[in-house]
Design an enzyme around this catalytic site. Structure first.
Site, short mmCIF file in Angstrom:
data_model
loop_
_atom_site.label_atom_id
_atom_site.label_comp_id
_atom_site.label_asym_id
_atom_site.label_seq_id
_atom_site.Cartn_x
_atom_site.Cartn_y
_atom_site.Cartn_z
N HIS A 1 37.22 51.06 43.49
CA HIS A 1 38.50 50.48 43.89
C HIS A 1 39.03 51.10 45.19
O HIS A 1 39.34 50.41 46.14
CB HIS A 1 39.54 50.67 42.79
CG HIS A 1 40.89 50.15 43.15
ND1 HIS A 1 41.84 50.92 43.81
CD2 HIS A 1 41.46 48.93 42.97
CE1 HIS A 1 42.92 50.20 44.01
NE2 HIS A 1 42.72 48.99 43.52
N HIS B 1 40.55 44.35 32.98
CA HIS B 1 40.76 44.93 34.31
C HIS B 1 39.84 46.12 34.54
O HIS B 1 39.86 47.11 33.80
CB HIS B 1 42.22 45.38 34.42
CG HIS B 1 42.64 45.82 35.77
ND1 HIS B 1 43.37 46.96 35.99
CD2 HIS B 1 42.45 45.28 37.01
CE1 HIS B 1 43.63 47.10 37.28
NE2 HIS B 1 43.07 46.09 37.92
#
Length: 244
Positions: free
Chosen positions: A54, A12
């Site tokens: 992000h 991730h």
């Protein structure tokens, strides 16, 4: 797709929380832990350059201020994206999508690209990211997997590069998600791991969709997904789960 070319374990944002997320330092650390596929987030600068980040805002993971999509790539590329994490990573920069592509292809790494638009730029981001992915991975034996929570981004990605595989990200089973998944021609559902149960597995299998989960950091959750027969696990715990 014919067959499924991606590994079960996916790192991730590069290496989870062990390095500054969505940086090449994190990618290198994920690879050092044996991971062969990495998940990352891609958005656009104000002048249309795809890069990794992000959040819509810069404050959490850089020394910048404001909305990332409001700055040019020249401005974004000068930010420190590592000092928030640790002294070891002071001066780590935001990587461009092209730099990440070069690193992945040079090192035999596969990529799960989450198209992460700045709010209001969903269609444009899907178009540009798909176009650049098609260019940067031209001739690759295994293409990147394009995913997004935003159907608008996936629709323009589909129109721009229909040959690239797509996956729909789901944090809840909202009304109409099956219809969108069908229209988008997705090869996978990428769900909050708590959503998966026998009923959702049956729906995915009936449509021929592969089943991926985020963000799985506990052994009990990984075992549950294994027994359900899912296909991929996105994890922060690259230090806990050995991908082999």
């Amino acid at each position: 797709m014919t067959g499924w070319p991606y590994p079960r374990w996916i790192a991730h944002r590069g290496a989870g929380k062990l390095a500054p997320e969505n940086t090449l330092a994190a990618f290198r650390l994920g690879a050092e832990h044996g991971y062969r596929m990495i998940e990352c987030d891609v958005k656009l600068s104000a002048d249309g350059v795809p890069f990794l980040l992000h959040d819509a805002a810069l404050e959490r993971t850089t020394n910048g201020l404001g909305t990332a999509g409001d700055l040019s790539w020249a401005e974004l590329s000068r930010l420190d994206a590592g000092s928030w994490h640790s002294r070891q990573h002071v001066g780590e920069t935001l990587p461009s999508f092209e730099a990440v592509s070069r690193w992945c292809r040079a090192n035999g790494m596969l990529l799960n690209i989450e198209i992460k638009p700045t709010p209001g730029s969903e269609a444009r981001t899907g178009e540009v990211v798909a176009r650049e992915a098609a260019r940067l991975w031209q001739g690759a034996s295994v293409p990147p997997l394009l995913t997004s929570f935003r159907p608008e981004a996936l629709y323009t990605a589909q129109a721009t590069a229909p040959h690239l595989p797509r996956g729909l990200l789901l944090d809840s089973l909202w009304d109409g998600w099956v219809t969108h998944a069908q229209a988008l021609g997705v090869v996978a559902l990428v769900c909050n791991h708590a959503l998966w149960d026998d009923a959702l597995v049956a729906v995915a299998r009936a449509h021929g969709w592969r089943m991926l989960s985020y963000t799985v950091n506990d052994e009990w959750a990984a075992k549950r997904l294994w027994y359900l027969g899912t296909d991929g696990i996105i994890t922060d715990r690259v230090d806990l789960f050995a991908p082999a």
